[in-house]
Design a protein around this motif. Structure first.
Motif, PDB file in Angstrom:
ATOM      1  N   UNK A 115       0.863  -1.181   0.000  1.00 56.24           N
ATOM      2  CA  UNK A 115       0.000   0.000   0.000  1.00 56.24           C
ATOM      3  C   UNK A 115       0.897   1.228   0.000  1.00 56.24           C
ATOM      4  N   UNK A 116       0.917   1.924  -1.142  1.00 59.63           N
ATOM      5  CA  UNK A 116       1.774   3.082  -1.321  1.00 59.63           C
ATOM      6  C   UNK A 116       0.950   4.349  -1.420  1.00 59.63           C
ATOM      7  N   UNK A 117       1.621   5.483  -1.191  1.00 55.63           N
ATOM      8  CA  UNK A 117       1.009   6.764  -1.520  1.00 55.63           C
ATOM      9  C   UNK A 117       1.066   6.895  -3.048  1.00 55.63           C
ATOM     10  N   UNK A 118       0.419   7.890  -3.591  1.00 54.94           N
ATOM     11  CA  UNK A 118       0.335   8.014  -5.039  1.00 54.94           C
ATOM     12  C   UNK A 118       1.711   8.164  -5.688  1.00 54.94           C
ATOM     13  N   UNK A 119       2.582   8.933  -5.071  1.00 57.84           N
ATOM     14  CA  UNK A 119       3.925   9.163  -5.625  1.00 57.84           C
ATOM     15  C   UNK A 119       4.720   7.864  -5.689  1.00 57.84           C
ATOM     16  N   UNK A 120       4.727   7.100  -4.603  1.00 62.80           N
ATOM     17  CA  UNK A 120       5.499   5.869  -4.569  1.00 62.80           C
ATOM     18  C   UNK A 120       4.842   4.754  -5.377  1.00 62.80           C
ATOM     19  N   UNK A 121       3.518   4.774  -5.507  1.00 62.22           N
ATOM     20  CA  UNK A 121       2.845   3.790  -6.367  1.00 62.22           C
ATOM     21  C   UNK A 121       3.236   4.011  -7.817  1.00 62.22           C
ATOM     22  N   UNK A 122       3.307   5.269  -8.241  1.00 61.71           N
ATOM     23  CA  UNK A 122       3.725   5.565  -9.616  1.00 61.71           C
ATOM     24  C   UNK A 122       5.157   5.120  -9.843  1.00 61.71           C
ATOM     25  N   UNK A 123       6.016   5.341  -8.865  1.00 65.21           N
ATOM     26  CA  UNK A 123       7.416   4.921  -8.971  1.00 65.21           C
ATOM     27  C   UNK A 123       7.522   3.399  -9.034  1.00 65.21           C
ATOM     28  N   UNK A 124       6.731   2.704  -8.216  1.00 67.38           N
ATOM     29  CA  UNK A 124       6.756   1.241  -8.172  1.00 67.38           C
ATOM     30  C   UNK A 124       6.228   0.634  -9.473  1.00 67.38           C
ATOM     31  N   UNK A 125       5.167   1.216 -10.022  1.00 74.24           N
ATOM     32  CA  UNK A 125       4.538   0.661 -11.215  1.00 74.24           C
ATOM     33  C   UNK A 125       5.226   1.073 -12.512  1.00 74.24           C
ATOM     34  N   UNK A 126       6.206   1.949 -12.432  1.00 73.07           N
ATOM     35  CA  UNK A 126       6.835   2.464 -13.641  1.00 73.07           C
ATOM     36  C   UNK A 126       7.444   1.348 -14.483  1.00 73.07           C
ATOM     37  N   UNK A 127       8.103   0.393 -13.872  1.00 73.43           N
ATOM     38  CA  UNK A 127       8.756  -0.672 -14.622  1.00 73.43           C
ATOM     39  C   UNK A 127       8.100  -2.030 -14.360  1.00 73.43           C
ATOM     40  N   UNK A 128       6.853  -2.018 -13.976  1.00 67.91           N
ATOM     41  CA  UNK A 128       6.141  -3.250 -13.665  1.00 67.91           C
ATOM     42  C   UNK A 128       5.845  -4.013 -14.945  1.00 67.91           C
ATOM     43  N   UNK A 129       6.180  -5.294 -14.979  1.00 65.87           N
ATOM     44  CA  UNK A 129       5.893  -6.139 -16.139  1.00 65.87           C
ATOM     45  C   UNK A 129       4.712  -7.039 -15.772  1.00 65.87           C
ATOM     46  N   UNK A 130       3.561  -6.710 -16.305  1.00 57.76           N
ATOM     47  CA  UNK A 130       2.328  -7.416 -15.973  1.00 57.76           C
ATOM     48  C   UNK A 130       2.364  -8.864 -16.464  1.00 57.76           C
ATOM     49  N   UNK A 131       3.112  -9.124 -17.526  1.00 59.29           N
ATOM     50  CA  UNK A 131       3.134 -10.444 -18.138  1.00 59.29           C
ATOM     51  C   UNK A 131       4.372 -11.249 -17.748  1.00 59.29           C
ATOM     52  N   UNK A 132       5.039 -10.867 -16.667  1.00 54.65           N
ATOM     53  CA  UNK A 132       6.239 -11.574 -16.233  1.00 54.65           C
ATOM     54  C   UNK A 132       5.900 -13.011 -15.841  1.00 54.65           C
ATOM     55  N   UNK A 133       6.710 -13.945 -16.304  1.00 56.14           N
ATOM     56  CA  UNK A 133       6.518 -15.350 -15.970  1.00 56.14           C
ATOM     57  C   UNK A 133       5.548 -16.070 -16.881  1.00 56.14           C
ATOM     58  N   UNK A 134       4.923 -15.386 -17.824  1.00 56.15           N
ATOM     59  CA  UNK A 134       4.000 -16.027 -18.760  1.00 56.15           C
ATOM     60  C   UNK A 134       4.693 -16.216 -20.099  1.00 56.15           C
ATOM     61  N   UNK A 135       4.395 -17.345 -20.747  1.00 54.57           N
ATOM     62  CA  UNK A 135       4.951 -17.491 -22.100  1.00 54.57           C
ATOM     63  C   UNK A 135       4.120 -16.663 -23.083  1.00 54.57           C
ATOM     64  N   UNK A 136       4.549 -16.618 -24.322  1.00 47.51           N
ATOM     65  CA  UNK A 136       3.945 -15.720 -25.313  1.00 47.51           C
ATOM     66  C   UNK A 136       2.453 -15.997 -25.517  1.00 47.51           C
ATOM     67  N   UNK A 137       2.049 -17.270 -25.547  1.00 51.21           N
ATOM     68  CA  UNK A 137       0.646 -17.606 -25.767  1.00 51.21           C
ATOM     69  C   UNK A 137      -0.230 -17.182 -24.588  1.00 51.21           C
ATOM     70  N   UNK A 138       0.267 -17.444 -23.366  1.00 49.05           N
ATOM     71  CA  UNK A 138      -0.495 -17.046 -22.182  1.00 49.05           C
ATOM     72  C   UNK A 138      -0.629 -15.528 -22.089  1.00 49.05           C
ATOM     73  N   UNK A 139       0.451 -14.827 -22.415  1.00 52.04           N
ATOM     74  CA  UNK A 139       0.405 -13.362 -22.385  1.00 52.04           C
ATOM     75  C   UNK A 139      -0.585 -12.828 -23.412  1.00 52.04           C
ATOM     76  N   UNK A 140      -0.592 -13.412 -24.609  1.00 45.23           N
ATOM     77  CA  UNK A 140      -1.534 -12.990 -25.647  1.00 45.23           C
ATOM     78  C   UNK A 140      -2.966 -13.284 -25.220  1.00 45.23           C
TER      79      UNK A 140
END
Length: 177
Positions: A54-79
């Motif tokens: 649970x972050x404040x808005x500033x730190x949430x933006x910093x945390x989500x800046x390089x977030x990879x939503x599809x990390x750990x999924x292969x190409x078909x699962x990500x698609x």
């Protein structure tokens, strides 16, 4: 017999004290070390995990800046996940037509952004700039200019498709119905 809980405001609730009967609310602070702001922006601790920071808005933006939503999924699962989300959010995409936003403020779709990459343009490019870039690129890779060149023909087709996507998006934005 008189009631014991009778108030002395004579039926006028505005005479009562404001919020006098409520207990203090607890505020969750930002999980970033040393931050004293309220932590009202939940962020996942890891992909596909129910646990949240649970972050404040500033730190949430910093945390989500390089977030990879599809990390750990292969190409078909990500698609498959991207398509499922696109179907769930189709109503939002349709409502984007009615927005008051203009180019370059986040109103371009992913398809439009990919089309702009074909021409090497920024997200805030106006349609006249897009048209000029399309004409210049088409003149370079046109099959009549480079006959027999399969790579040039492929680039020309990509250029045409990208321009068509951007042209249709511009028509949707400027249509006055």
């Amino acid at each position: 017999m008189a009631r014991s809980g009778r108030s002395s405001d004579w039926g006028f609730p505005r005479w009562r004290g404001y919020e006098s009967g409520r207990a203090a609310t607890t505020v969750r602070l930002c999980d970033r070390h040393g931050c004293e702001e309220p932590g009202n922006c939940p962020a996942p601790k890891s992909p596909n995990s129910p646990e949240r920071w649970h972050f404040c808005q500033k730190h949430a933006a910093e945390y989500n800046q390089k977030w990879d939503y599809f990390e750990g999924l292969d190409r078909e699962e990500a698609t498959a996940r991207a398509n499922a989300e696109q179907q769930e959010n189709a109503g939002y995409a349709e409502s984007a037509y009615y927005g008051w936003m203009g180019s370059g403020d986040g109103s371009r779709s992913a398809d439009e952004m990919r089309a702009l990459e074909v021409f090497g343009l920024e997200a805030d490019a106006d349609f006249e700039t897009i048209r000029k870039a399309w004409r210049n690129r088409a003149k370079e890779v046109h099959p009549d200019v480079k006959p027999g060149d399969a790579e040039a023909a492929k680039q020309f087709q990509a250029c045409q498709l990208a321009y068509e996507v951007l042209r249709q998006a511009e028509e949707r934005r400027t249509w006055k119905g």
